[in-house]
Design a protein around this motif. Structure first.
Motif, PDB file in Angstrom:
ATOM      1  N   ASN B  85       0.550  -1.042  -0.058  1.00 36.77           N
ATOM      2  CA  ASN B  85       0.014  -0.155   0.008  1.00 36.77           C
ATOM      3  C   ASN B  85       0.805   1.494   0.005  1.00 36.77           C
ATOM      4  O   ASN B  85       0.494   2.174  -0.681  1.00 36.77           O
ATOM      5  N   GLY B 101     -14.450   2.095   0.703  1.00 41.29           N
ATOM      6  CA  GLY B 101     -13.538   1.193   0.971  1.00 41.29           C
ATOM      7  C   GLY B 101     -13.461   0.715   2.223  1.00 41.29           C
ATOM      8  O   GLY B 101     -14.461   0.674   3.193  1.00 41.29           O
ATOM      9  N   GLY B 102     -12.611  -0.218   2.550  1.00 36.62           N
ATOM     10  CA  GLY B 102     -12.453  -0.918   3.854  1.00 36.62           C
ATOM     11  C   GLY B 102     -11.118  -0.519   4.672  1.00 36.62           C
ATOM     12  O   GLY B 102     -10.883   0.661   4.431  1.00 36.62           O
ATOM     13  N   PRO B 103     -10.737  -1.383   5.385  1.00 39.58           N
ATOM     14  CA  PRO B 103      -9.371  -1.031   6.226  1.00 39.58           C
ATOM     15  C   PRO B 103      -8.130  -0.701   5.220  1.00 39.58           C
ATOM     16  O   PRO B 103      -7.239   0.229   5.511  1.00 39.58           O
ATOM     17  N   GLY B 104      -8.266  -1.584   4.156  1.00 37.91           N
ATOM     18  CA  GLY B 104      -7.190  -1.256   3.454  1.00 37.91           C
ATOM     19  C   GLY B 104      -6.970   0.082   2.761  1.00 37.91           C
ATOM     20  O   GLY B 104      -5.923   0.828   2.494  1.00 37.91           O
ATOM     21  N   ALA B 106      -8.446   2.699   3.795  1.00 34.80           N
ATOM     22  CA  ALA B 106      -8.306   3.672   4.734  1.00 34.80           C
ATOM     23  C   ALA B 106      -6.797   3.800   5.281  1.00 34.80           C
ATOM     24  O   ALA B 106      -6.282   4.791   5.403  1.00 34.80           O
ATOM     25  N   SER B 107      -5.940   2.825   5.052  1.00 31.76           N
ATOM     26  CA  SER B 107      -4.505   2.480   5.256  1.00 31.76           C
ATOM     27  C   SER B 107      -3.938   3.434   4.397  1.00 31.76           C
ATOM     28  O   SER B 107      -3.169   4.112   4.355  1.00 31.76           O
ATOM     29  N   ALA B 110      -4.527   7.046   4.764  1.00 35.30           N
ATOM     30  CA  ALA B 110      -3.772   7.508   5.996  1.00 35.30           C
ATOM     31  C   ALA B 110      -2.399   7.843   5.549  1.00 35.30           C
ATOM     32  O   ALA B 110      -1.490   8.827   5.761  1.00 35.30           O
ATOM     33  N   LEU B 111      -1.819   6.946   4.728  1.00 34.07           N
ATOM     34  CA  LEU B 111      -0.474   6.827   4.448  1.00 34.07           C
ATOM     35  C   LEU B 111      -0.029   8.099   3.207  1.00 34.07           C
ATOM     36  O   LEU B 111       0.853   8.608   3.083  1.00 34.07           O
ATOM     37  N   GLU B 127     -18.564   9.256   7.567  1.00 33.86           N
ATOM     38  CA  GLU B 127     -17.284   8.993   8.791  1.00 33.86           C
ATOM     39  C   GLU B 127     -15.687   9.022   8.313  1.00 33.86           C
ATOM     40  O   GLU B 127     -14.893   9.428   8.858  1.00 33.86           O
ATOM     41  N   ALA B 128     -15.600   8.655   7.181  1.00 30.64           N
ATOM     42  CA  ALA B 128     -14.282   8.791   6.425  1.00 30.64           C
ATOM     43  C   ALA B 128     -13.917  10.174   6.074  1.00 30.64           C
ATOM     44  O   ALA B 128     -12.696  10.573   6.385  1.00 30.64           O
ATOM     45  N   PHE B 131     -13.031  11.845   9.326  1.00 31.00           N
ATOM     46  CA  PHE B 131     -11.920  11.545  10.159  1.00 31.00           C
ATOM     47  C   PHE B 131     -10.796  12.087   9.288  1.00 31.00           C
ATOM     48  O   PHE B 131      -9.904  12.730   9.992  1.00 31.00           O
ATOM     49  N   PHE B 132     -10.915  11.963   8.146  1.00 32.41           N
ATOM     50  CA  PHE B 132      -9.483  12.407   7.253  1.00 32.41           C
ATOM     51  C   PHE B 132      -9.453  13.799   7.057  1.00 32.41           C
ATOM     52  O   PHE B 132      -8.127  14.358   7.208  1.00 32.41           O
TER      53      PHE B 132
ATOM     54  N   PRO C 103      -1.495  10.725  10.892  1.00 36.10           N
ATOM     55  CA  PRO C 103      -1.827   9.645  10.067  1.00 36.10           C
ATOM     56  C   PRO C 103      -1.090   8.438   9.973  1.00 36.10           C
ATOM     57  O   PRO C 103      -1.644   7.408   9.433  1.00 36.10           O
ATOM     58  N   ALA C 106      -2.849   6.382  12.146  1.00 36.49           N
ATOM     59  CA  ALA C 106      -4.333   5.886  11.630  1.00 36.49           C
ATOM     60  C   ALA C 106      -4.099   4.802  10.343  1.00 36.49           C
ATOM     61  O   ALA C 106      -4.701   3.871  10.529  1.00 36.49           O
ATOM     62  N   SER C 107      -2.958   4.959  10.002  1.00 34.39           N
ATOM     63  CA  SER C 107      -2.353   3.614   9.132  1.00 34.39           C
ATOM     64  C   SER C 107      -2.327   2.458   9.793  1.00 34.39           C
ATOM     65  O   SER C 107      -2.700   1.359   9.416  1.00 34.39           O
ATOM     66  N   ALA C 110      -5.926   1.092  10.773  1.00 37.38           N
ATOM     67  CA  ALA C 110      -6.615   0.522   9.590  1.00 37.38           C
ATOM     68  C   ALA C 110      -5.980  -0.735   9.229  1.00 37.38           C
ATOM     69  O   ALA C 110      -6.557  -1.726   8.954  1.00 37.38           O
ATOM     70  N   LEU C 113      -6.979  -3.679  11.561  1.00 41.59           N
ATOM     71  CA  LEU C 113      -8.181  -4.028  10.981  1.00 41.59           C
ATOM     72  C   LEU C 113      -8.256  -5.185   9.952  1.00 41.59           C
ATOM     73  O   LEU C 113      -8.682  -6.142   9.729  1.00 41.59           O
ATOM     74  N   LYS C 114      -7.261  -4.634   9.001  1.00 41.91           N
ATOM     75  CA  LYS C 114      -7.176  -5.174   7.522  1.00 41.91           C
ATOM     76  C   LYS C 114      -6.493  -6.618   7.730  1.00 41.91           C
ATOM     77  O   LYS C 114      -6.749  -7.567   7.286  1.00 41.91           O
ATOM     78  N   GLU C 127     -13.752  11.575  16.313  1.00 39.95           N
ATOM     79  CA  GLU C 127     -13.564  11.212  14.979  1.00 39.95           C
ATOM     80  C   GLU C 127     -12.969   9.911  14.634  1.00 39.95           C
ATOM     81  O   GLU C 127     -13.515   9.154  13.693  1.00 39.95           O
ATOM     82  N   ILE C 130     -15.172   7.097  15.875  1.00 38.32           N
ATOM     83  CA  ILE C 130     -16.693   6.798  14.936  1.00 38.32           C
ATOM     84  C   ILE C 130     -16.038   6.091  13.740  1.00 38.32           C
ATOM     85  O   ILE C 130     -16.871   5.274  13.082  1.00 38.32           O
ATOM     86  N   PHE C 131     -14.935   6.576  12.932  1.00 38.16           N
ATOM     87  CA  PHE C 131     -14.218   5.980  11.817  1.00 38.16           C
ATOM     88  C   PHE C 131     -14.234   4.646  12.095  1.00 38.16           C
ATOM     89  O   PHE C 131     -14.489   3.894  11.049  1.00 38.16           O
ATOM     90  N   LEU C 135     -15.726   0.843  10.103  1.00 38.82           N
ATOM     91  CA  LEU C 135     -15.046  -0.111   9.012  1.00 38.82           C
ATOM     92  C   LEU C 135     -15.509  -1.597   9.232  1.00 38.82           C
ATOM     93  O   LEU C 135     -15.527  -2.143  10.370  1.00 38.82           O
TER      94      LEU C 135
END
Lengths: 163, 163, 163, 163
Positions: B85, B101-104, B106-107, B110-111, B127-128, B131-132, C103, C106-107, C110, C113-114, C127, C130-131, C135
């Motif tokens: 990623n 999207g899912g956790p991937g 999201a990562s 964030a990256l 929510e996304a 948050f971001f 971030p 956050a990664s 995420a 979870l992934k 935030e 909730i986010f 997921l």
């Protein structure tokens, strides 16, 4: 694959090989840096219209605009340093080590054998030839003296696989 | 970037975005898998003659021939799993997260913020979005409701950078 | 896991958590840098005799001797940059995000979870709470207000798994 | 570092070396797998009370409980496959290649030279000795016939550096 510090002969071989690979319509993948065998192979390929060159770089970006060979069409910035050597090998159908190279090239040749990628040594020093052919591997190590021989080896293997 | 399990709406958005990116003559880079937003964006891009799609995959190869989107032109097999990623983000000039999207995904978003890459959230869930945009970062987070808005945002930023 | 720029409250929480983890005889693994939550957690752990702290760093080495928390017992230099966040997550039995983080944190949340790692959010901003709870994931997200609650959550889950 | 398929002599050497490293109070870091030189070195180290063994694994986890040497105290699951060889090398103060090894060990020896890590070849085959001493590198390649010689080489270099 090959040294960032390359001899004039290695640069010449890499240019020829890059041009021949592109001439076959194949994609050229290198370590992408603006140095030695990497740049020479890319420059050779870009003499062929319609060629495509991919550079897989150790850095996280080309911060000052000097790190990536200008003959690379698509730069993949891995940000994983020397670990990107594994990406180079896994993303290639054939791995060609051009000339002597240094420890980086040696690691890529070894990783090719480790991951079962067909390896061609092009004009290797005796020490490299003897060492890599002595290692146990699921894939054979091919030897070539000229860039054209590399192409012939790849075509022969591809034909054998297609049968 | 986007989920491998995508809604019909997300798939539609990804196809449109892929086609628009290719229409601009830009290279499309995705995670390359034969699923969800990744495949849809690649398929969209390949409706455009002369397009180029790069897939940066987590796996070490496409062992059974089903893992890579058939609309990927060049597959980069990293063999580094989810760590790829980071490669996706670093190799992109703009990062677009398409849908929830899912956790991937999201990562990756964030990256992008972590590594200072311009990030566009296309039709994100609340929510996304909340948050971001709450995270500290050296780069702004842009919001788009349609694929065309993503293109417009990228063009505006590129024009600003070129000035 | 947590921010390299941490508030006084986050530093305090991280120190308490590090000390409690070490007090249980568990190994503390962090990103290893000499900053924020990472250093605070390691420093907390090292107040406990017999503690063991592992730091998984993005860099290829501690060239100037300032990058690694002095409270890290064993430094793993990955040289893979932000991709090391994946290593942190995969090498942990439980992932705890301490405070807001940026971030990078956050990664990691995420990626937990992934990759199916139990995730505990300790005193998260609204935030983030909730986010991450929105997921889809194969693992639940636990919430804790104090360091002791994190320990209790881990013990409860371990007991459930052992049954 | 050493082969996962090791001869009886290599296993014996690795056990001795692991025990001697632990006896010096040094941390032993290996590739962590439950095979060959890796397991033997760890098993040797764990005969010494108070020893600490770190295993840096290619996998994302020990899914079936058989992949990690039971003599590893702390398992680092990188999930980056063969790219973890770089992590092994960068995280070590000295890299020792024990016996012949295969392509994986060869890649680690090459990466040690590439990244400037002191390299000791313990009882190498002639081909490996000749090849690695032929490569250009900023660090010398040391040769040892016994595990005790490895320890002596490391102590001599450490003493020279401390001066």
């Amino acid at each position: 694959m090959g040294g960032s510090n390359a001899t004039a002969g290695e640069v010449q071989l890499a240019q020829e090989l890059g041009a021949l690979i592109a001439g076959e319509g194949w994609v050229l993948l290198t370590g992408g840096r603006n140095a030695g065998v990497m740049h020479a192979a890319n420059a050779g390929a870009k003499t062929v219209p319609g060629s495509l060159t991919i550079g897989v770089l150790p850095s996280a970006g080309d911060l000052d605009g000097t790190g990536v060979s200008p003959a690379v069409d698509v730069a993949i910035f891995t940000g994983i340093g020397e670990a990107r050597n594994v990406v180079n090998v896994l993303s290639s159908d054939f791995v060609v080590a051009c000339g002597g190279g240094g420890p980086g090239t040696a690691s890529e040749a070894a990783l090719a054998l480790k991951t079962g990628k067909p390896l061609v040594l092009l004009a290797p020093p005796d020490e490299a030839r003897i060492f890599f052919t002595s290692l146990e591997s699921s894939v054979p190590v091919a030897l070539a003296a000229t860039a054209q021989e590399v192409i012939d080896i790849i075509k022969t293997r591809n034909a054998a696989c297609a049968r």
